[in-house]
Scaffold this motif. Structure first.
Motif, PDB file in Angstrom:
ATOM      1  N   LYS A  78      -2.215   6.912   3.263  1.00  0.00           N
ATOM      2  CA  LYS A  78      -2.542   5.703   2.500  1.00  0.00           C
ATOM      3  C   LYS A  78      -2.921   4.549   3.419  1.00  0.00           C
ATOM      4  N   LEU A 111       0.804  -1.221   0.000  1.00  0.00           N
ATOM      5  CA  LEU A 111       0.000   0.000   0.000  1.00  0.00           C
ATOM      6  C   LEU A 111       0.836   1.269   0.000  1.00  0.00           C
ATOM      7  N   VAL A 112       2.093   1.181   0.447  1.00  0.00           N
ATOM      8  CA  VAL A 112       2.888   2.385   0.702  1.00  0.00           C
ATOM      9  C   VAL A 112       3.956   2.609  -0.359  1.00  0.00           C
ATOM     10  N   ASP A 113       4.487   3.849  -0.409  1.00  0.00           N
ATOM     11  CA  ASP A 113       5.562   4.199  -1.331  1.00  0.00           C
ATOM     12  C   ASP A 113       6.939   3.835  -0.770  1.00  0.00           C
ATOM     13  N   ASP A 163       3.314   8.272   3.898  1.00  0.00           N
ATOM     14  CA  ASP A 163       2.450   7.109   3.650  1.00  0.00           C
ATOM     15  C   ASP A 163       1.319   6.980   4.666  1.00  0.00           C
ATOM     16  N   VAL A 201      -9.281   2.081   5.291  1.00  0.00           N
ATOM     17  CA  VAL A 201      -8.177   1.124   5.095  1.00  0.00           C
ATOM     18  C   VAL A 201      -7.694   0.619   6.449  1.00  0.00           C
ATOM     19  N   GLY A 243      -6.403   5.783   5.103  1.00  0.00           N
ATOM     20  CA  GLY A 243      -7.466   5.792   4.101  1.00  0.00           C
ATOM     21  C   GLY A 243      -8.514   6.848   4.391  1.00  0.00           C
ATOM     22  N   LYS A 244      -9.412   7.034   3.452  1.00  0.00           N
ATOM     23  CA  LYS A 244     -10.475   8.017   3.626  1.00  0.00           C
ATOM     24  C   LYS A 244     -11.407   7.561   4.738  1.00  0.00           C
TER      25      LYS A 244
END
Length: 76
Positions: free
Chosen positions: A43, A12-14, A40, A51, A46-47
Protein backbone atom coordinates in the motif's frame (compact mmCIF):
# COMPACT_ATOMS: atom_id res chain seq x y z
CA UNK A 1 9.48 16.36 8.75
CA UNK A 2 9.06 13.12 10.68
CA UNK A 3 5.52 14.17 11.63
CA UNK A 4 4.73 15.02 8.01
CA UNK A 5 5.75 11.54 6.84
CA UNK A 6 3.67 9.89 9.58
CA UNK A 7 0.67 12.09 8.75
CA UNK A 8 0.83 11.05 5.09
CA UNK A 9 1.43 7.32 5.65
CA UNK A 10 -0.81 6.42 8.62
CA UNK A 11 -4.15 6.86 6.78
CA UNK A 12 -2.89 4.61 3.96
CA UNK A 13 -2.11 1.53 6.07
CA UNK A 14 -4.10 -1.07 8.04
CA UNK A 15 -1.67 -1.01 11.00
CA UNK A 16 -0.94 2.70 11.72
CA UNK A 17 0.60 1.84 15.10
CA UNK A 18 3.42 0.00 13.26
CA UNK A 19 4.48 3.07 11.25
CA UNK A 20 7.96 4.17 12.34
CA UNK A 21 10.22 6.88 10.96
CA UNK A 22 13.89 6.80 11.93
CA UNK A 23 16.18 9.74 11.19
CA UNK A 24 19.84 9.44 10.24
CA UNK A 25 21.56 12.82 10.02
CA UNK A 26 24.93 13.28 8.37
CA UNK A 27 26.93 16.36 7.40
CA UNK A 28 25.34 16.88 3.97
CA UNK A 29 22.19 14.75 4.10
CA UNK A 30 19.26 13.64 6.23
CA UNK A 31 17.84 10.16 5.61
CA UNK A 32 14.36 9.27 6.83
CA UNK A 33 13.80 5.51 7.03
CA UNK A 34 10.11 4.59 6.88
CA UNK A 35 9.12 1.24 8.33
CA UNK A 36 5.60 -0.21 8.12
CA UNK A 37 3.90 -3.55 8.87
CA UNK A 38 4.82 -6.26 6.34
CA UNK A 39 1.28 -6.51 4.95
CA UNK A 40 1.12 -2.71 4.43
CA UNK A 41 4.29 -2.54 2.32
CA UNK A 42 2.37 -2.81 -0.97
CA UNK A 43 0.00 0.00 0.00
CA UNK A 44 2.86 2.37 0.79
CA UNK A 45 4.77 1.54 -2.39
CA UNK A 46 1.71 1.40 -4.68
CA UNK A 47 1.44 0.11 -8.21
CA UNK A 48 4.73 0.67 -10.03
CA UNK A 49 5.90 2.76 -7.06
CA UNK A 50 3.45 5.60 -7.65
CA UNK A 51 2.45 6.12 -4.00
CA UNK A 52 6.08 6.00 -2.82
CA UNK A 53 7.04 8.50 -5.51
CA UNK A 54 4.23 10.84 -4.46
CA UNK A 55 5.25 10.65 -0.80
CA UNK A 56 8.87 11.38 -1.73
CA UNK A 57 7.81 14.35 -3.88
CA UNK A 58 5.93 15.94 -0.96
CA UNK A 59 8.77 15.28 1.51
CA UNK A 60 11.44 16.64 -0.84
CA UNK A 61 9.36 19.75 -1.56
CA UNK A 62 8.80 20.38 2.17
CA UNK A 63 12.51 19.96 2.87
CA UNK A 64 13.78 22.09 0.01
CA UNK A 65 14.29 25.05 2.34
CA UNK A 66 16.92 23.17 4.33
CA UNK A 67 20.59 23.25 3.41
CA UNK A 68 20.90 19.46 3.59
CA UNK A 69 19.79 16.94 0.97
CA UNK A 70 16.80 14.86 2.10
CA UNK A 71 16.24 11.19 1.31
CA UNK A 72 13.31 8.90 2.12
CA UNK A 73 13.89 5.16 2.24
CA UNK A 74 11.15 2.57 2.70
CA UNK A 75 12.61 -0.38 4.63
CA UNK A 76 11.19 -3.74 5.67
Amino acid sequence: MKELIETIVKPLVDFPEDVQVNVEEESQRITYKLSVHKSDMGKVIGKQGRVAKAIRTVVYAAGSSQQKKIFLEIVE
